[in-house]
Motif scaffolding. Structure first.
Motif, PDB file in Angstrom:
ATOM      1  N   LEU A  70       1.833   9.270   9.670  1.00 16.14           N
ATOM      2  CA  LEU A  70       1.227   9.745   8.308  1.00 16.14           C
ATOM      3  C   LEU A  70       2.706  10.809   7.191  1.00 16.14           C
ATOM      4  O   LEU A  70       2.912  11.172   6.607  1.00 16.14           O
ATOM      5  N   HIS A  73      -2.740   2.215   1.731  1.00 13.54           N
ATOM      6  CA  HIS A  73      -2.490   2.299   3.945  1.00 13.54           C
ATOM      7  C   HIS A  73      -3.457   2.385   4.290  1.00 13.54           C
ATOM      8  O   HIS A  73      -4.095   3.367   3.990  1.00 13.54           O
ATOM      9  N   HIS A  87      -3.747   7.323   1.500  1.00  6.80           N
ATOM     10  CA  HIS A  87      -3.597   6.644   2.606  1.00  6.80           C
ATOM     11  C   HIS A  87      -5.326   6.820   3.248  1.00  6.80           C
ATOM     12  O   HIS A  87      -5.819   7.614   2.868  1.00  6.80           O
TER      13      HIS A  87
END
Length: 379
Positions: free
Chosen positions: A93, A39, A6
């Protein structure tokens, strides 16, 4: 096994219109090339802002709004952090256990969430934020802004110190900031990971056509720098100056209009800026900030001719020997007048390349991946 990451950024890093966006974009491109599934999480952007080139590099992209105008002086958090609190981002998340890379302290609130306590979280540092706001306070003429910058610096110092307990590691863009985090916060988890950079061309030899300043003028300090150059340097010398600027204010437009030898290029795209850099003879890099690799410095050194900076820009960076240095308007006038008639030699370009390749080796992606996924490396 696939590697997923992420990445949280203030905005879509394309088009590339400042050096921080360049680092984000080149990092994403390098990680994608190395097989990392990215991401991407962006504030203050929309689907319309995404270039196809960014879509192709990411597994997924999500968007979030910043908090609507929180009261500046009524919160215990720094405004820049409070402004980017977003529960939807945290909800996204917690759906997996991939590591999280946060670009800048402003986007770091998610790291304080108890729901993400067990996750691996990393922060990319571009500046020592409390010091940046302290500098803005010192140079600001507006009383309200001075109070705001002072308060923000105070809150940021406390926040940055407390945040260390929630972060697995910090990646500084220069060793100067790494040492500052060691000294100021007793932080042992900060590492030097050079800015990501893709060299477009070698520094051109010979003589260019003009002097050049480029940068994002939405930063009040950068705007002040441009106005000072016009008032105290280019008012007295008539060497051509190009200002390639994002977001210039009316104040800058009015100041440029008073100087017929100064030309303003507003919001140039990446290709246009590269062309402007390649044709410049002197690139001006003055700054009042003393943290981070200053905007445009590496871009200028990799792709430009003579680079004229002040001491605060290059101090303790290892780049002092390949920059010309001036620390007053008078010194800038003298050095510009001298360098404008001095060709940039092949040997200067070779010396610059050797130093840059040594300081910023072409293995930054490997350093970052080893760091995030549990391996170690020497500083």
């Amino acid at each position: 096994m696939e590697k997923h990451l992420h990445i949280i950024v203030p905005r879509i890093p394309h088009p590339v219109d400042n050096s921080n966006h360049y680092d984000v974009y080149q990092m994403i491109a390098a990680l994608h090339k190395n097989g990392v599934k990215i991401h991407l999480h962006c504030y203050n952007s929309s689907h319309d802002d995404i270039q196809n080139i960014v879509r192709q590099l990411c597994e997924s992209i999500d968007f979030y709004h910043s908090e609507n105008s929180p009261k500046i002086f009524s919160k215990p958090l720094p405004y820049i952090v409070e402004h980017k609190k977003n529960e939807l981002l945290i909800e996204k998340l917690v759906l997996d256990d991939h590591p999280i890379l946060i670009f800048g302290i402003a986007c770091s609130y998610v790291a304080t969430s108890p729901r993400l306590q067990q996750r691996k979280k990393f922060v990319r540092l571009y500046h020592i934020e409390f010091q940046t706001y302290k500098t803005r306070c010192f140079y600001s003429y507006n009383p309200f802004r001075r109070i705001y910058y002072w308060n923000e610096s105070r809150l940021l110092h406390a926040y940055e110190k407390a945040l260390i307990a929630n972060i697995d590691g910090y990646a500084a863009t220069c060793k100067r900031d790494m040492r500052m985090y060691h000294k100021e916060f007793d932080c042992t988890s900060v590492r030097f990971i050079p800015p990501f950079y893709s060299r477009v061309a070698e520094a051109p030899e010979g003589v260019g056509a003009y002097s050049l300043y480029f940068g994002d003028l939405s930063d009040v300090m950068h705007e002040k720098t441009v106005l000072t150059l016009l008032k105290e340097v280019y008012k007295f010398i008539h060497i051509p100056l190009v200002i390639a600027a994002s977001n210039p204010s009316q104040k800058v437009l009015d100041a440029v209009a008073k100087h017929p030898h100064v030309h303003l290029v507003i919001n140039p795209d990446e290709a246009s800026l590269q062309d402007i850099l390649s044709k410049a003879h002197i690139i001006l890099l003055p700054s009042r900030y003393e943290t981070g690799i200053q905007p445009g410095l590496l871009q200028a050194l990799y792709n430009g001719r003579h680079c004229l900076a002040n001491s605060k820009v290059v101090m303790n960076t290892g780049l002092e020997s390949i920059c010309h240095i001036a620390d007053s308007p008078e010194a800038f006038r003298q050095r510009i007048s001298q360098l404008y008639h001095q060709p940039f030699t092949k040997q200067e370009g070779l010396d610059r390349k050797v130093l840059l390749d040594n300081l910023y080796p072409n293995k930054t992606a490997a350093m970052l991946m080893d760091w995030i996924w549990g391996h170690s490396f020497e500083i």
